[in-house]
Design a protein around this motif. Structure first.
Motif, short mmCIF file in Angstrom:
data_model
loop_
_atom_site.label_atom_id
_atom_site.label_comp_id
_atom_site.label_asym_id
_atom_site.label_seq_id
_atom_site.Cartn_x
_atom_site.Cartn_y
_atom_site.Cartn_z
N SER A 1 107.72 59.57 -11.52
CA SER A 1 107.73 58.16 -11.13
C SER A 1 106.70 57.42 -11.98
CB SER A 1 107.39 57.99 -9.64
OG SER A 1 106.02 58.24 -9.43
N ILE A 2 106.96 56.17 -12.26
CA ILE A 2 106.03 55.34 -13.03
C ILE A 2 105.72 54.09 -12.22
CG2 ILE A 2 105.63 54.08 -15.17
CD1 ILE A 2 107.64 55.93 -16.54
N MET A 3 104.44 53.94 -11.87
CA MET A 3 104.00 52.76 -11.12
C MET A 3 103.55 51.66 -12.07
SD MET A 3 101.93 53.93 -7.69
CE MET A 3 101.93 52.23 -7.09
N VAL A 4 103.91 50.43 -11.73
CA VAL A 4 103.49 49.25 -12.48
C VAL A 4 103.10 48.18 -11.47
CG1 VAL A 4 104.14 47.48 -14.15
CG2 VAL A 4 105.08 49.80 -14.36
N ASP A 5 101.86 47.73 -11.54
CA ASP A 5 101.37 46.66 -10.65
C ASP A 5 101.66 46.95 -9.18
OD1 ASP A 5 100.50 45.37 -12.92
OD2 ASP A 5 102.19 44.01 -13.04
N GLY A 6 101.42 48.19 -8.77
CA GLY A 6 101.56 48.54 -7.37
C GLY A 6 102.94 48.95 -6.91
N ARG A 7 103.93 48.88 -7.79
CA ARG A 7 105.31 49.23 -7.43
C ARG A 7 105.83 50.38 -8.28
NH1 ARG A 7 104.94 43.81 -7.88
NH2 ARG A 7 105.80 43.87 -9.98
N VAL A 8 106.74 51.16 -7.73
CA VAL A 8 107.40 52.21 -8.50
C VAL A 8 108.55 51.58 -9.27
CG1 VAL A 8 108.75 54.34 -8.38
CG2 VAL A 8 106.75 54.06 -6.91
#
Length: 247
Positions: free
Chosen positions: A207-214
């Protein structure tokens, strides 16, 4: 890898005042799965991991780890998992044996269990002659193996590895991943964060999180196909490139 879900997360959220560190993430992880949890600094992955380990209470959402509710049973979660980080894993002013005994006691193992498990561990690691050696005096590769071993000495269903290979050479990293594969093959779920994108290739799913979201979650192969990338490093740069927050 079993279809049984050992980690389940639904809408998990953590806010600090007006700042949303983790923003409604949802995923699950199967028994024996090696699950890569990636994200740039500031993406929210450390905050999310702390909630999953029972160390931080979610603002909203729900989750279970090893069959325990992270909101209502955080102490049970802590006793049922293993944890290893890059920054703190072992007491270097204690011997190898003293570290093993200390962590075994923390995990609630009896003296008999510690003795039996310790003898097995030392044989498996080939560290019989290092029992009374200070951890500060053993090579980095041995420290990594020992740190992983003490974090899983109690045979937890899940082990959380927070950038466990940071700062070590490629050969040591490869040998460390051999330990991960061994425990995964025995049914242990491995939840790992790393800044080495080549290690993402070793995971069953990432999984890759960006700005608090997956923002992305799939097998390395599928992610590379989706983003027309040759490597996971290229996938990560594409997915995380739009991030608005950083360090």
């Amino acid at each position: 890898m079993s279809e049984e879900k050992v980690i389940t997360v639904k809408g998990l959220t953590k806010r600090f005042g007006d700042f949303t560190a983790v923003d409604g993430i949802t995923f699950d992880v199967g028994r024996g799965e090696i699950f890569g949890f990636l994200g740039a600094n500031g993406a929210g992955k450390t905050t999310a991991m702390r909630m999953l380990c029972g160390l931080s209470r979610p603002t909203a959402g729900s989750g279970t780890v090893a069959g325990y509710d992270i909101l209502t049973q955080p102490e049970e979660v802590k006793r049922s998992i293993g944890y290893m980080s890059q920054r703190f894993s072992l007491y270097e002013d204690l011997t190898v044996l003293e570290n093993l005994r200390l962590f075994s006691t923390i995990y609630g193992m009896s003296k008999r269990e510690i003795k039996e498990r310790g003898d097995i561990v030392f044989r498996q690691l080939g560290m019989e002659n290092m029992r009374d050696t200070l951890v500060s005096d053993i090579p980095t590769g041995w420290k990594q193996k020992l740190a992983f071993t003490v974090s899983t000495i109690h045979n937890p269903g899940v082990v959380f590895l927070d950038e466990p290979t940071g700062g070590v050479d490629p050969l040591t990293r490869r040998k460390f991943w051999e330990l991960i594969y061994r425990e995964s093959s025995r049914g242990m779920t491995v939840f790992v964060t790393t800044h080495y994108l080549d290690e993402a290739e070793y995971c069953n799913r990432v999984s890759i999180m960006v700005d608090g979201r997956v923002e992305a979650l799939d097998t390395p192969r599928n992610l590379k196909e989706k983003y027309h990338a040759a490597t996971m490093d290229q996938v990560f740069r594409t997915v995380a490139g739009a991030a608005k927050r950083g360090d």
